[in-house]
Motif scaffolding. Structure first.
Motif, PDB file in Angstrom:
ATOM      1  N   SER A  27       0.844  -1.200   0.000  1.00  0.00           N
ATOM      2  CA  SER A  27       0.000   0.000   0.000  1.00  0.00           C
ATOM      3  C   SER A  27       0.880   1.251   0.000  1.00  0.00           C
ATOM      4  CB  SER A  27      -0.881  -0.022   1.254  1.00  0.00           C
ATOM      5  OG  SER A  27      -1.683   1.122   1.267  1.00  0.00           O
ATOM      6  N   GLY A  28       0.542   2.195  -0.887  1.00  0.00           N
ATOM      7  CA  GLY A  28       1.299   3.450  -0.936  1.00  0.00           C
ATOM      8  C   GLY A  28       2.517   3.386  -1.845  1.00  0.00           C
ATOM      9  N   SER A  29       2.726   2.251  -2.526  1.00  0.00           N
ATOM     10  CA  SER A  29       3.909   2.162  -3.392  1.00  0.00           C
ATOM     11  C   SER A  29       3.715   2.923  -4.711  1.00  0.00           C
ATOM     12  CB  SER A  29       4.263   0.694  -3.661  1.00  0.00           C
ATOM     13  OG  SER A  29       3.172   0.027  -4.256  1.00  0.00           O
ATOM     14  N   GLY A  30       2.474   3.285  -5.007  1.00  0.00           N
ATOM     15  CA  GLY A  30       2.250   4.136  -6.183  1.00  0.00           C
ATOM     16  C   GLY A  30       1.548   3.470  -7.349  1.00  0.00           C
ATOM     17  N   LYS A  31       0.882   2.342  -7.110  1.00  0.00           N
ATOM     18  CA  LYS A  31       0.237   1.608  -8.201  1.00  0.00           C
ATOM     19  C   LYS A  31      -0.874   2.430  -8.852  1.00  0.00           C
ATOM     20  CE  LYS A  31      -0.908  -1.650  -5.312  1.00  0.00           C
ATOM     21  NZ  LYS A  31      -0.249  -1.100  -4.115  1.00  0.00           N
ATOM     22  N   THR A  32      -1.789   2.927  -8.005  1.00  0.00           N
ATOM     23  CA  THR A  32      -2.919   3.681  -8.562  1.00  0.00           C
ATOM     24  C   THR A  32      -2.437   4.980  -9.194  1.00  0.00           C
ATOM     25  OG1 THR A  32      -4.254   2.752  -6.785  1.00  0.00           O
ATOM     26  CG2 THR A  32      -5.227   4.553  -8.023  1.00  0.00           C
ATOM     27  N   SER A  33      -1.382   5.556  -8.635  1.00  0.00           N
ATOM     28  CA  SER A  33      -0.854   6.811  -9.196  1.00  0.00           C
ATOM     29  C   SER A  33      -0.391   6.600 -10.625  1.00  0.00           C
ATOM     30  CB  SER A  33       0.324   7.324  -8.364  1.00  0.00           C
ATOM     31  OG  SER A  33      -0.065   7.531  -7.040  1.00  0.00           O
TER      32      SER A  33
ATOM     33  N   THR B 143      -2.102  13.070  -8.198  1.00  0.00           N
ATOM     34  CA  THR B 143      -2.165  11.763  -7.536  1.00  0.00           C
ATOM     35  C   THR B 143      -2.211  11.889  -6.015  1.00  0.00           C
ATOM     36  OG1 THR B 143       0.234  11.446  -7.402  1.00  0.00           O
ATOM     37  CG2 THR B 143      -0.861  10.650  -9.396  1.00  0.00           C
TER      38      THR B 143
ATOM     39  N   THR C   4      -6.639   1.966  -2.418  1.00  0.00           N
ATOM     40  CA  THR C   4      -7.538   1.074  -3.167  1.00  0.00           C
ATOM     41  C   THR C   4      -8.076  -0.003  -2.226  1.00  0.00           C
ATOM     42  OG1 THR C   4      -6.206   1.434  -5.131  1.00  0.00           O
ATOM     43  CG2 THR C   4      -7.679  -0.475  -5.172  1.00  0.00           C
TER      44      THR C   4
ATOM     45  N   GLY D 237      -2.941  -2.720  -1.690  1.00  0.00           N
ATOM     46  CA  GLY D 237      -1.775  -3.368  -1.079  1.00  0.00           C
ATOM     47  C   GLY D 237      -1.795  -3.473   0.439  1.00  0.00           C
TER      48      GLY D 237
ATOM     49  N   ILE E 178       6.936   8.811 -10.445  1.00  0.00           N
ATOM     50  CA  ILE E 178       5.804   9.470 -11.121  1.00  0.00           C
ATOM     51  C   ILE E 178       6.175  10.898 -11.505  1.00  0.00           C
ATOM     52  CG2 ILE E 178       3.964   8.109 -10.079  1.00  0.00           C
ATOM     53  CD1 ILE E 178       3.529  10.585  -8.177  1.00  0.00           C
TER      54      ILE E 178
END
Ligand code: GTP
Length: 279
Positions: free
Chosen positions: A11-17, A31, A37, A60, A145
């Motif tokens: 979680s927070g690794s940047g997938k959705t970004s 972002t 998520t 995550g 990003i």
């Protein structure tokens, strides 16, 4: 042709970004508004007309991750074409990250043994990640990003999925020879990811393509804000001309020409003439 892509990582690794920047016209700054998520977010993106990218953005947080390896294991890991695993640069729980990563590889190996694996991480970690991935083969990219590295990684990923990519490259090489271009790039229209390229001259800046993807995408987002879309761009200096133009219904083309005898008007004419052949 539907292709399932798994996006996994802490979680927070940047997938959705990255998904939002590449596929939904977010800027890097936008972002910051994204929330975590919950479970899995599934989305479909039409790519190059005949390809549908089915992106599974897997939240995550620990409780979700545990489910992916137990009750949801079949559902998540079957029929996967590509796994993209994202490591958080600032993570202090490296052992835990590696534990989840290896469980993902194990589940993928049993349910989708032919899937391609991409790891997006910080360059410093690359050697470790390669070690922890054995015996599987992976491709590792450093991404942020905030710069063009994201485009380099994602262009490589989608190039794996594009059908007839060698045929497309062959046609582009032939076209490039005929019009005597130094370089030609083909961008997917919505994402501005590079789907094919033809290089007839060497160049020292190896990051130039993804820089262009990044810059043009920003320009496109700005055009959208003013309710307009851009058609073409022409840049000329003493050494070369660059033309970026709409090409097929799903692509933009960029042609770089350094021969002063070849006028921009002639190049534009040739691009228009070649369109039908590439559709
Ligand atoms: P879950 O949905 O909980 O699994 O998280 P996620 O992996 O989807 O993370 P998300 O994309 O929501 O990103 C969390 C935060 O990290 C956001 O505020 C982003 O702006 C920031 N972020 C994402 N990628 C990067 C990056 O490459 N560099 C930096 N500095 N920040 C990033």
């Amino acid at each position: 042709m539907r292709k399932k892509i798994l996006l996994m990582g802490k979680s927070g690794s940047g997938k959705t970004s990255m998904r939002a920047i590449i596929f939904a016209n977010y800027t890097s700054k936008d972002t910051r508004r994204l929330g975590a998520t919950i479970e899995v977010n599934q989305a479909y993106f039409k790519f190059l007309g005949n390809l549908i990218l089915n992106l599974w953005d897997c939240g995550g947080q620990d409780q979700f991750m545990e489910n992916y390896f137990s009750s949801q294991r079949d559902n998540i890991f079957k029929n996967v074409e590509v796994l993209i695993y994202v490591f958080d640069v600032e993570s202090f729980e490296i052992e835990r990250d590696i534990f989840y990563y290896q469980r993902s590889l194990e589940s993928l190996s049993s349910h989708s043994p032919n899937a391609k694996i991409f790891v997006l991480t910080f360059q410093k970690r690359k050697a470790d990640i390669l070690k922890y991935s054995k015996p599987l083969e992976i491709r590792c990219f450093q991404t942020s990003i905030w710069d063009e590295t994201l485009y380099r990684a994602w262009s490589s990923i989608v190039q794996e999925l594009v059908m007839n990519s060698s045929l497309l490259e062959k046609s582009l090489n032939e076209f490039s020879n005929v019009i005597e271009a130094d370089e030609i790039l083909l961008f997917e229209k919505t994402t501005f990811l590079i789907v094919s390229q033809s290089l007839r001259k060497q160049h020292s800046d190896l990051k130039r393509f993804e820089k262009i993807s990044n810059i043009i995408k920003q320009f496109k987002i700005n055009c959208n804000r003013f309710d307009t879309t851009f058609q073409s761009i022409e840049i000329k200096n003493d050494n070369f001309t660059i033309i970026i133009d709409t090409f097929t219904p799903n692509t933009y083309i960029m042609v770089i020409v350094s021969d002063p005898k070849i006028t921009p008007a002639l190049t534009i004419h040739n691009i228009k003439y070649a369109q039908k052949h590439f559709e």
